[in-house]
Design an enzyme around this catalytic site. Structure first.
Site, mmCIF file in Angstrom:
data_model
loop_
_atom_site.group_PDB
_atom_site.id
_atom_site.type_symbol
_atom_site.label_atom_id
_atom_site.label_comp_id
_atom_site.label_asym_id
_atom_site.label_seq_id
_atom_site.Cartn_x
_atom_site.Cartn_y
_atom_site.Cartn_z
ATOM 1 N N PRO A 1 0.860 -1.198 0.000
ATOM 2 C CA PRO A 1 0.000 0.000 0.000
ATOM 3 C C PRO A 1 0.894 1.245 0.000
ATOM 4 O O PRO A 1 1.478 1.600 1.014
ATOM 5 C CB PRO A 1 -0.811 -0.139 1.293
ATOM 6 C CG PRO A 1 -0.163 -1.202 2.105
ATOM 7 C CD PRO A 1 0.878 -1.896 1.286
ATOM 8 N N ASP B 1 5.934 2.332 2.274
ATOM 9 C CA ASP B 1 4.980 1.271 2.569
ATOM 10 C C ASP B 1 4.171 1.717 3.784
ATOM 11 O O ASP B 1 4.695 1.813 4.900
ATOM 12 C CB ASP B 1 5.763 -0.024 2.867
ATOM 13 C CG ASP B 1 4.855 -1.224 3.075
ATOM 14 O OD1 ASP B 1 3.694 -1.027 3.456
ATOM 15 O OD2 ASP B 1 5.341 -2.357 2.874
ATOM 16 N N HIS B 2 2.900 1.976 3.559
ATOM 17 C CA HIS B 2 2.082 2.563 4.613
ATOM 18 C C HIS B 2 1.793 1.578 5.748
ATOM 19 O O HIS B 2 1.285 1.965 6.797
ATOM 20 C CB HIS B 2 0.763 3.090 4.010
ATOM 21 C CG HIS B 2 0.172 4.241 4.765
ATOM 22 N ND1 HIS B 2 0.591 4.609 6.020
ATOM 23 C CD2 HIS B 2 -0.810 5.115 4.435
ATOM 24 C CE1 HIS B 2 -0.110 5.649 6.439
ATOM 25 N NE2 HIS B 2 -0.974 5.984 5.495
ATOM 26 N N ARG B 3 2.130 0.324 5.554
ATOM 27 C CA ARG B 3 1.965 -0.630 6.653
ATOM 28 C C ARG B 3 3.044 -0.425 7.700
ATOM 29 O O ARG B 3 2.903 -0.828 8.850
ATOM 30 C CB ARG B 3 2.047 -2.078 6.118
ATOM 31 C CG ARG B 3 0.929 -2.442 5.159
ATOM 32 C CD ARG B 3 1.184 -3.771 4.500
ATOM 33 N NE ARG B 3 2.445 -3.764 3.747
ATOM 34 C CZ ARG B 3 2.932 -4.814 3.101
ATOM 35 N NH1 ARG B 3 2.286 -5.958 3.129
ATOM 36 N NH2 ARG B 3 4.063 -4.738 2.429
ATOM 37 N N ILE C 1 5.249 2.698 7.673
ATOM 38 C CA ILE C 1 5.504 4.113 7.949
ATOM 39 C C ILE C 1 4.200 4.883 7.811
ATOM 40 O O ILE C 1 3.492 4.741 6.803
ATOM 41 C CB ILE C 1 6.564 4.657 6.961
ATOM 42 C CG1 ILE C 1 7.898 3.953 7.248
ATOM 43 C CG2 ILE C 1 6.721 6.163 7.069
ATOM 44 C CD1 ILE C 1 8.933 4.159 6.196
#
Ligand code: CAO
Length: 592
Positions: free
Chosen positions: A388, A564-566, A568
């Protein structure tokens, strides 16, 4: 226009046979030979096709009903009915008469068979008694009484010599102009010899295979007739209690164990069409496939209507279903399996790319992609699907940095160093990786842990004639600007020449993709899993910046940090780009 009756044809010594599937609905337009219902007895599964093209005006049977020869299953309004019903009626009458004649002679034959089979049974029993001590016996598997089907073509052989088969497992598929039916094994055991192959014509009583029955298995030892008797009390199938999807060929899959999670319905939905909601029922039913392949497809949730058949006349074979499922899974999982340490596939079937013939629009030329481009396309697709992504944009005032670089460029050149802005960016990124440990981490494959790295290796995207390569500069945090510039020049040069070693492209914690020498104001680079961030650098430009009392020309560098929004979150990403901006703007902090 009068409706015609569609009747159960002479189906041999099948009586009160169960309707296990109704493949059409009232109002459906059907084609000639399109299967309407599937019947299953303890001897075979067969489909009753439509006798003509037209519209089904009434259905006379439902799933679970029992039917026998001559029972009306549906009323059909024929498409090409000329209005001359009398001829049709006369034809029908003829057919009925013929059918009656046939069935009476079949009855006679049956009686003869019955006495023969009793004899057979006796001798089998004797043999079986001897056998009870251990090993099996070799019995003939014959074509059962298949009604007024004579010289019927074998369209599929579902097993091979040496295969272990189970009782009732389909061995061959026969197709006449009236129906398709499968001949199952009369018992469990091993196929020692196949007596038929595809294209052969067979009739009742022909031996199709030799079966070495499982040791001591009395039930299986008597060939078709006897085993059908024994099956009567062990018949495995009732409504809602499907048989397991065992298939013919040796060592082949038992679909429930490794059934796909994505396509269409779930595994175990066998035989229950109401559960196949994501499958186009109409298209599924019209598909050209034998009953067992149809059942197999239902059990693993594969939409027959989407599958291209490789069999004769486009018939869908079991292999076609498997290929379809495999391809669907590959699409769903993307390149996940290729990437060690990548996160689990997320699901959500990705539609296949259509194969378009572009020559219909104009002249074309097709060239195979170089190996590197094929590999990076896979990796980019996988990363795009699995991660994501969010991209944080920022700028850095690199006026001082560029002044310093220009002042030292010629001297560096004399020392054999090409001092480009990228060396400074690598140094700034190394500092950011030290400052923000999560930026220097990777998710474990189960996405439940973060692996924090205590080393700082950074990959740099290098545009080469064969595609993009990502050589890795090691321990960037421990090196000075000159050394970084030297290594960057060496690695990017050898990347363009195709001289990089495999381990020079491994172990990166983070990546930088610089399009500064090319152009553009911003872009959204794709994170290289298992890294969690990538810095995109665009072309710097002179811009007026308000210094509190006036506009001042400053050299502004655009930064695009994809992450990677998972791992950061947005606030941290903004702090990271702010940190990078500060480092690049104030050379003293960068060089310290
Ligand atoms: N803004 C303006 N000019 C820039 C710049 C920037 N951000 N970055 C570099 N330049 C200038 C350099 O200063 C150099 O000019 P001078 O010779 O006057 O100093 C010129 O552009 C060319 O630099 P370079 O390309 O030789 O060296 P580099 O260190 O900037 O880049 C490399 C090296 C390997 C990154 C580059 O050659 C390259 O291949 N870039 C393409 C990367 C790419 O394709 N990324 C996209 C990947 S998909 O996400």
């Amino acid at each position: 226009m009068a409706a015609q009756e569609i009747k159960v044809p002479d189906i041999g010594d099948f009586d009160e046979v169960e309707v296990i599937e109704v493949l059409v609905s009232e109002g459906d337009e059907v084609e000639e030979e399109q299967p309407l219902i599937t019947l299953e007895s303890d001897k075979a599964t067969l489909e009753v096709p439509s006798s003509a093209a037209g519209k089904i005006t009434e259905l006379k049977v439902a799933e679970g009903d029992k039917v026998s020869e001559g029972d009306v299953i549906a009323m059909l309004e024929a498409a090409d009915a000329s209005g001359d019903d009398s001829e049709d009626e006369a034809d029908d009458a003829d057919t009925d008469e013929e059918a009656e004649d046939d069935s009476s002679s079949a009855d006679d034959e049956e009686e003869a068979d019955a006495s023969e089979s009793e004899d057979d049974d006796d001798s089998d029993d004797d043999e079986a008694d001897e056998d009870a001590s251990g090993g099996g016996e070799n019995v003939e598997v014959k074509v059962p009484d298949i009604g007024d089907f004579d010289e019927v073509e074998v369209i599929e052989v579902l097993v091979a010599e040496g295969d272990d088969v189970e009782e009732e497992q389909p061995l061959i598929t026969l197709e006449s102009d009236k129906a398709t039916l499968e001949v199952p094994s009369s018992g469990a055991g091993k196929i020692t010899e196949l007596k038929v192959s595809e294209g052969d014509k067979v009739s009742e009583g022909d031996v199709i295979a030799m079966l070495e029955t499982a040791g001591g298995d009395k039930k299986a030892s008597g060939g078709n007739k006897k085993s059908s008797e024994s099956k009567a009390d062990s018949k495995p199938k009732k409504d809602g209690e499907p048989k397991p999807p065992k298939r013919g060929k040796s060592g082949k899959d038992e679909p429930q164990d490794d059934a796909p999670t994505q396509p269409a319905a779930k595994a175990g939905d066998s035989g229950d069409s109401s559960k196949l909601k994501s499958v186009d029922e109409d298209r599924f039913n019209k598909a050209h496939a034998s009953p067992s392949v149809r059942k197999y497809a239902r059990q693993i949730g594969a939409d027959l209507g989407r599958i291209e058949g490789s069999g004769r006349k486009g018939r869908i074979l079991e292999e076609d279903v498997q290929t379809y499922v495999r391809k669907t899974l590959e699409q769903v999982q993307g390149g996940a399996s290729a990437g060690a340490g990548s996160a689990p596939a997320g699901g959500g079937g990705v539609p296949a790319q259509p194969d378009i013939d572009y020559s219909q629009f104009g002249e074309v030329e097709t060239n195979e992609l170089p190996r590197i481009r094929k590999l990076s396309a896979k990796a980019v697709h996988r990363n795009w699907l699995l991660i994501p992504h969010v991209t944080q944009f920022d700028t850095a005032d690199i006026t001082e940095m560029e002044a310093f670089r220009q002042a030292n460029k010629e001297k560096a050149k004399a020392d054999g160093v090409k001092l480009t802005p990228l060396a400074f960016m690598l140094k700034a990124a190394a500092a950011a990786l030290r400052e923000f440990p999560d930026l220097n981490s990777s998710l474990t494959a189960d996405c439940e842990h973060l692996v924090h790295k205590h080393y700082v290796h950074i990959a740099v995207a290098v545009d080469t004639p064969n595609g993009l390569l990502m050589p890795v500069l090691k321990n960037v945090d421990q090196k000075g600007i000159y050394q970084i510039a030297r290594e960057l020049d060496d690695l990017s040069g050898r990347a363009r020449e195709g001289k990089l070693k495999g381990d020079e492209m491994k172990g990166a914690c983070f990546s930088i993709s610089s399009l500064g020498g090319v152009g553009g104001t911003a872009f959204t680079p794709i994170v290289n899993s298992p890294e969690v961030g990538i810095l995109g650098v665009s072309k710097h430009s002179w811009q007026p910046v308000w210094n509190g009392s006036e506009f001042e020309p400053r050299l502004i560098l655009p930064l695009s940090l994809s992450y990677d929004h998972r791992v950061i979150d947005g606030a941290k990403a903004a702090r990271i780009t702010g940190f990078l901006s500060e480092k690049l703007s104030d050379l003293r902090t960068l060089l310290l």
